[in-house]
Structures are given as C-alpha cells and as structure tokens.
Write a protein that holds these residues in place. Structure first.
Motif, PDB file in Angstrom:
ATOM      1  N   GLY A   1       0.886  -1.094   0.055  1.00 56.90           N
ATOM      2  CA  GLY A   1       0.063  -0.023   0.089  1.00 56.90           C
ATOM      3  C   GLY A   1       0.473   1.098   0.106  1.00 56.90           C
ATOM      4  N   VAL A   2       2.173   1.166  -0.238  1.00 57.32           N
ATOM      5  CA  VAL A   2       2.856   2.799  -0.407  1.00 57.32           C
ATOM      6  C   VAL A   2       3.294   2.153  -1.730  1.00 57.32           C
ATOM      7  N   SER A   3       4.499   3.538  -2.238  1.00 59.72           N
ATOM      8  CA  SER A   3       5.096   3.766  -3.139  1.00 59.72           C
ATOM      9  C   SER A   3       6.389   2.917  -3.500  1.00 59.72           C
ATOM     10  N   PRO A   4       6.884   2.626  -4.551  1.00 62.86           N
ATOM     11  CA  PRO A   4       7.716   1.504  -4.807  1.00 62.86           C
ATOM     12  C   PRO A   4       9.344   2.678  -4.284  1.00 62.86           C
ATOM     13  N   ILE A   5       8.934   3.988  -4.056  1.00 61.79           N
ATOM     14  CA  ILE A   5      10.077   4.518  -3.385  1.00 61.79           C
ATOM     15  C   ILE A   5       9.627   4.848  -1.695  1.00 61.79           C
TER      16      ILE A   5
ATOM     17  N   VAL B   1      13.010   0.956   4.071  1.00 66.77           N
ATOM     18  CA  VAL B   1      13.465  -1.265   4.027  1.00 66.77           C
ATOM     19  C   VAL B   1      15.167  -0.863   3.860  1.00 66.77           C
ATOM     20  N   THR B   2      15.822   0.383   3.610  1.00 63.32           N
ATOM     21  CA  THR B   2      16.957   0.578   3.472  1.00 63.32           C
ATOM     22  C   THR B   2      17.389   1.200   4.559  1.00 63.32           C
TER      23      THR B   2
ATOM     24  N   ASP C   1      21.672   1.220  14.366  1.00 65.97           N
ATOM     25  CA  ASP C   1      20.653   0.055  15.283  1.00 65.97           C
ATOM     26  C   ASP C   1      19.474  -0.186  15.713  1.00 65.97           C
ATOM     27  N   ASN C   2      18.715   1.231  15.706  1.00 72.06           N
ATOM     28  CA  ASN C   2      17.712   1.400  17.228  1.00 72.06           C
ATOM     29  C   ASN C   2      16.317   1.045  15.798  1.00 72.06           C
ATOM     30  N   THR C   3      16.418   0.419  15.003  1.00 73.24           N
ATOM     31  CA  THR C   3      15.363   0.894  14.017  1.00 73.24           C
ATOM     32  C   THR C   3      14.859  -0.424  13.551  1.00 73.24           C
ATOM     33  N   TYR C   4      13.365  -0.795  12.713  1.00 67.41           N
ATOM     34  CA  TYR C   4      12.907  -1.915  12.945  1.00 67.41           C
ATOM     35  C   TYR C   4      11.413  -1.409  11.940  1.00 67.41           C
TER      36      TYR C   4
ATOM     37  N   PRO D   1      21.169  -0.648  -0.342  1.00 65.38           N
ATOM     38  CA  PRO D   1      20.739  -2.584   0.246  1.00 65.38           C
ATOM     39  C   PRO D   1      19.952  -2.100   1.257  1.00 65.38           C
ATOM     40  N   VAL D   2      18.957  -3.753   1.264  1.00 66.64           N
ATOM     41  CA  VAL D   2      18.013  -3.376   1.700  1.00 66.64           C
ATOM     42  C   VAL D   2      17.660  -4.196   3.139  1.00 66.64           C
ATOM     43  N   LEU D   3      18.220  -3.118   4.337  1.00 69.25           N
ATOM     44  CA  LEU D   3      18.097  -3.767   5.524  1.00 69.25           C
ATOM     45  C   LEU D   3      16.637  -4.141   6.142  1.00 69.25           C
ATOM     46  N   HIS D   4      15.795  -4.502   5.797  1.00 71.15           N
ATOM     47  CA  HIS D   4      14.912  -5.010   6.961  1.00 71.15           C
ATOM     48  C   HIS D   4      14.068  -5.307   5.503  1.00 71.15           C
ATOM     49  N   ARG D   5      13.214  -6.589   5.729  1.00 71.77           N
ATOM     50  CA  ARG D   5      13.374  -7.761   5.226  1.00 71.77           C
ATOM     51  C   ARG D   5      11.753  -8.341   5.947  1.00 71.77           C
TER      52      ARG D   5
END
Length: 496
Positions: free
Chosen positions: A170-174, A180-181, A185-188, A473-477
């Motif tokens: 439900g969000v744009s690719p950008i 997700v990039t 260290d405190n982000t999720y 790089p994608v850091l959150h999957r």
C-alpha cells in the motif's frame, strides 16, 4: 503562564506539554489537546522579518510552555538546519492561480519532515525533564511518509528504539525503498499483510494494552508515538501556516489581516487540524478546504455529519491519504462537542464498535470553517498533466488531489480569496504516478529511469534522498500478519 494538556476522553486529568509529548497517547486512549488554544501575540510586521526558525519559536513557545527558551531553541535549531535543501525551509511557489507551500524540502522529501525533524529533540528533552530512565520505544504506523521521516529522525538517537509498521502493498516503490534501506541499530521496519488502518489499529491496541505495558516496564521500556496523534507532531505543523501567511505579507502578495484560504490533502487529519489551530490562534484564515482522494470518508462526513468507515478501502496513487479512520479528527470532534470528554468518548466508542457515528446539528454548525471535496484517480492525473502543460510546475499526486479540490471549491463558490495549497510531497517520491499522468509513453521505464526523466522535464535537481536509495541495500525484510504485530514487537525487544 503554563499551558496544560488533557485527554479528549477524560476531563479531570491534566499533564504538562513535555509529558504529553513523551506519552504520545493518553492512558484512556484519547488524544492530548491543550486546555485552550493560545493567541498569537507577535505582530505581523515582526513575523514578516523572521526566519523559519524564529517563527517556529514564536509559535511553539505558546504551546510548549514547560520547555525553557534555551531548550526549545536548541530543539528548533537542531531540526531546521542543513538537512533541508533550502534556507527558507518551506518556500512558496506561485502556480496555476494558487500559492503552493512546499513542505518537502527535508531529508525524506515529504511534509512529515517538518514535524519529525524536531520530534526526537522534543522527546529526548522531555525525557530528561521528567527523569525518565526507561528506553523510549517509538511505535508507529505509516501510510508511506511518516515511517521514513520518523526513522530518519530517530535513527541512532540514544535512549530510543523505533518500530515502523507499513502496509506491504500500500505504499509507492520509492516510499518502500526509503524505509527498508534505513540504517540505524535502533530501527525496525515491518510490512504487514493489510492496509494502513489495520496497521494503525494494531499500534493503538498495543498502546492501550495494560498487560503489554507491564511487560515493557519490567524490561525497561515505554512506548511513545511519532504519529500525528502525538501533540509534538501537531504543534510544529502550525508553524508553517503562520510562516506562509507572514511571507505572503512580506512579499506584498496580501495586505495586513487579509484573509486567505488553505487547501490541504487530508488523510489522518493532522495537517489540516494544524491549520485550524492556526486560525484559532488568530491567523486570518477563512476557509479550510479538506481534500480527499477516493477514500472520501472525510468528504462524506463534512457533507452529512456522519462518519462511516464501513466501505471499500481503495488503493490510490496518493497512498498517504488511503485512510478510513482519520485519528486526528477526534481532536476536532472534541472541540465542536464543547470540549465535552464524555460526549466525545461515546462517539469514539461507537466508531470502535460499529465503525460509524453521527454528530448533532449543533456540532455540525461548528464546522462552517471547513469545505470538503474529493478527487478521483482520473481527476488527480488530469490536474498533474494540466498544471505541468500550462505552467511547467510538477506536483505529486497528494498535492494534485488538493489542486483539483481547490478548482472544485472555486467552481462551487466563485470565491477568489487567495489560497495556499499544502504541497505535501516531492513529485520525485511518486515518479511513476506523476510521469504516467504527464505522458503514458513513460510507462516502460524503470522507477529510477523515471527519476532522471523527471529531472529533465521539471528542471528541478534530483533530491539527495532519491540519490541515496538508488543503490542502497535492503536492510529490513520482515513481514507479518496484522494480528501478529504485538508478537513482532516483543521479539524485537526481547520480551517474553
């Protein structure tokens, strides 16, 4: 004089501004509101000479009265600095018969930067003022823009963690790539199978879960919010309406005390509520024009006095407005109910159990400052193309919804009062929707090819925020179902 805050659902408990910022949501599930709206004391001649930072102090000192001058100025100057790509912070652009207030010059190229650049500073200052020794966990649902702006604001801020839930499809690719990039260290960041309302409901449920709060307390954590339900988000948004009016006056576009209209693309109702508060402070605003996309729950509310979220949820090209439960509307409902917490609480309970409520005729009469309308997807694309072809100015789909609704307002009323349109995102954040609207020939290009093409046709350089994610790089999957949000939070925090 100290300005205190109370919940929209309980009449007999007050807290300081810093306590309201720290808590985010009241213990009873209500939203914090000031016991009164302060009047703007600074004269227009003085405001016209002020920088954005100076204007921010003149407005925010009236609401955040338990912050010292030194504390508040430190928060403001730390927020509105070189992370914005223009010294003006929020410049005005005249195009197609209106003044576009460009609120997207911050580090994530959306209007959420205007408040989320300062919220971490307000919150960490509030924690110190209130001797908080727990780690603050920022828990946020996003329809696209709040998430990245909050992540950027809180990344690696000592004493905080931030967890952002967003609708996976439900969000744009950008927008998704920006989130997700995200480093830190405190982000999720977690995508959910569901829409924004599912994410928002899950977050509110966790805020109201006493058992979870006890587990958090044992583990040394406490929740707070970066959504616009936090008064620390709302107060900074008032600033840019005051700043815009002062700049129009300084530039000779309006005379002193000349009324203007304000047009706001609206989802969660925070941005237009800030304009309403500015009007309550004495800013000469006439009409507050509330622009909806095809999720037109607010338009129907202003037309009928009935709020009803029981309808099909539509995914549109303006995803930050794809919302059926406009949380900040509760603050307005509380106000037009005569600041009656019992009456407001009953209406919010009705919304929770039946998905709808209706207001009285007396309450409806308090809404005369507002005009509501909506734009279809076809109309949104059409106005992007028309404004570009007529003026060369390129706007994003959210701003286009506002532009189209403004045209409908003028057709309905023949009102020629000068208007400021809140331009809430850079077109670079929604390149595919924007370029497809301008010419279907762009359809075969990749998202980043479209970025380069948009730079060619607009003459506006690609923002650093876009350059940063080209090869990041994608850091959150992580992805979860909406009913697993609490377990996801527990796992991240290591709570059993």
């Amino acid at each position: 004089m100290e300005l205190l805050y109370k919940s929209t659902r309980t009449s007999d408990i007050t807290v300081t501004a810093s306590e309201a910022v720290l808590k985010g949501l009241a213990d009873d599930g209500g939203l914090f509101v000031p016991v009164e709206i302060p009047k703007l004391l600074t004269g227009l001649d003085a405001l016209a000479r002020m920088s954005y930072q100076e204007t921010a102090y003149e407005v925010m000192k009236l609401f955040l009265t338990d912050y010292t001058e030194e504390e508040l100025k430190h928060c403001i100057n730390s927020a509105y600095d070189s992370k914005f790509d223009t010294e003006e912070i929020a410049p005005l652009a005249k195009a197609d018969g209106a003044y576009y207030l460009e609120l997207f010059h911050g580090s994530t190229i959306a209007f959420k930067d205007m408040a989320l650049s300062i919220l971490p500073h307000l919150m960490t200052t509030a924690a110190k003022k209130n001797q908080v020794d727990h780690e603050i966990v920022i828990l946020t649902a996003t329809s696209g823009d709040t998430g990245k702006a909050a992540l950027a604001g809180f990344a690696d801020v000592p004493g905080t963690k931030i967890i952002v839930f967003y609708p996976k499809d439900g969000v744009s690719p950008i927008q998704e790539k920006q989130m997700v990039t995200q480093k830190g260290d405190n982000t999720y960041v977690v995508g959910i199978h569901g829409n924004f309302d599912d994410a928002q409901n899950g977050v509110k449920a966790m805020f109201n879960d006493k058992a979870l709060a006890a587990l958090m307390d044992q583990a040394g954590y406490q929740f707070s919010s970066a959504n616009s339900i936090n008064i620390g988000r709302l107060v900074p948004q008032i600033v840019y309406y005051v700043y815009a009016y002062a700049k129009l006056f300084a530039n000779g576009q309006i005379t002193e005390n000349e009324k203007i209209n304000v047009v706001v693309p609206t989802g969660n109702f925070g941005n237009i509520l800030a304009a309403y508060y500015a009007k309550q402070m004495g800013l000469p605003i006439d009409k507050l024009i509330c622009a909806s996309n095809e999720n037109k729950v607010l338009f129907d509310f202003f037309m009928t006095g009935d709020y009803d979220r029981n309808r099909e949820f539509v995914l549109t090209s303006s995803p930050s407005m794809d919302i059926l439960i406009s949380s900040n509307l509760e603050r307005l409902i509380y106000k037009i109910a005569g600041a009656d917490a019992d009456k407001n609480r009953a209406l919010m309970q009705e919304l929770s159990t039946t998905g709808k409520y209706g207001i009285t005729e007396e309450m409806r009469s308090e809404l005369k400052d507002f005009y509501g309308n909506f734009a279809t997807e076809e109309e949104t694309a059409g106005v992007i193309r028309q404004i570009y072809e007529d003026t060369g100015y390129v706007i994003d789909p959210h701003t286009a919804v506002a532009a189209k609704v403004y045209k409908k307002y003028k057709a309905d009323t023949h009102d020629e009062t000068k208007a400021v349109i809140a331009s809430t995102a850079s077109p670079y954040k929604f390149t595919r929707s924007v370029m497809d609207a301008i010419d279907p020939k762009y359809d075969a290009m990749t998202d980043f090819e479209l970025v380069d093409e948009l730079e060619k046709i607009s003459g506006v350089p690609v923002p650093q925020a876009i350059e940063d994610i080209r090869s990041a790089p994608v850091l959150h999957r992580d992805v979860c179902d909406a009913d697993q949000m609490q377990n996801t939070v527990k796992n991240f925090l290591g709570i059993k």
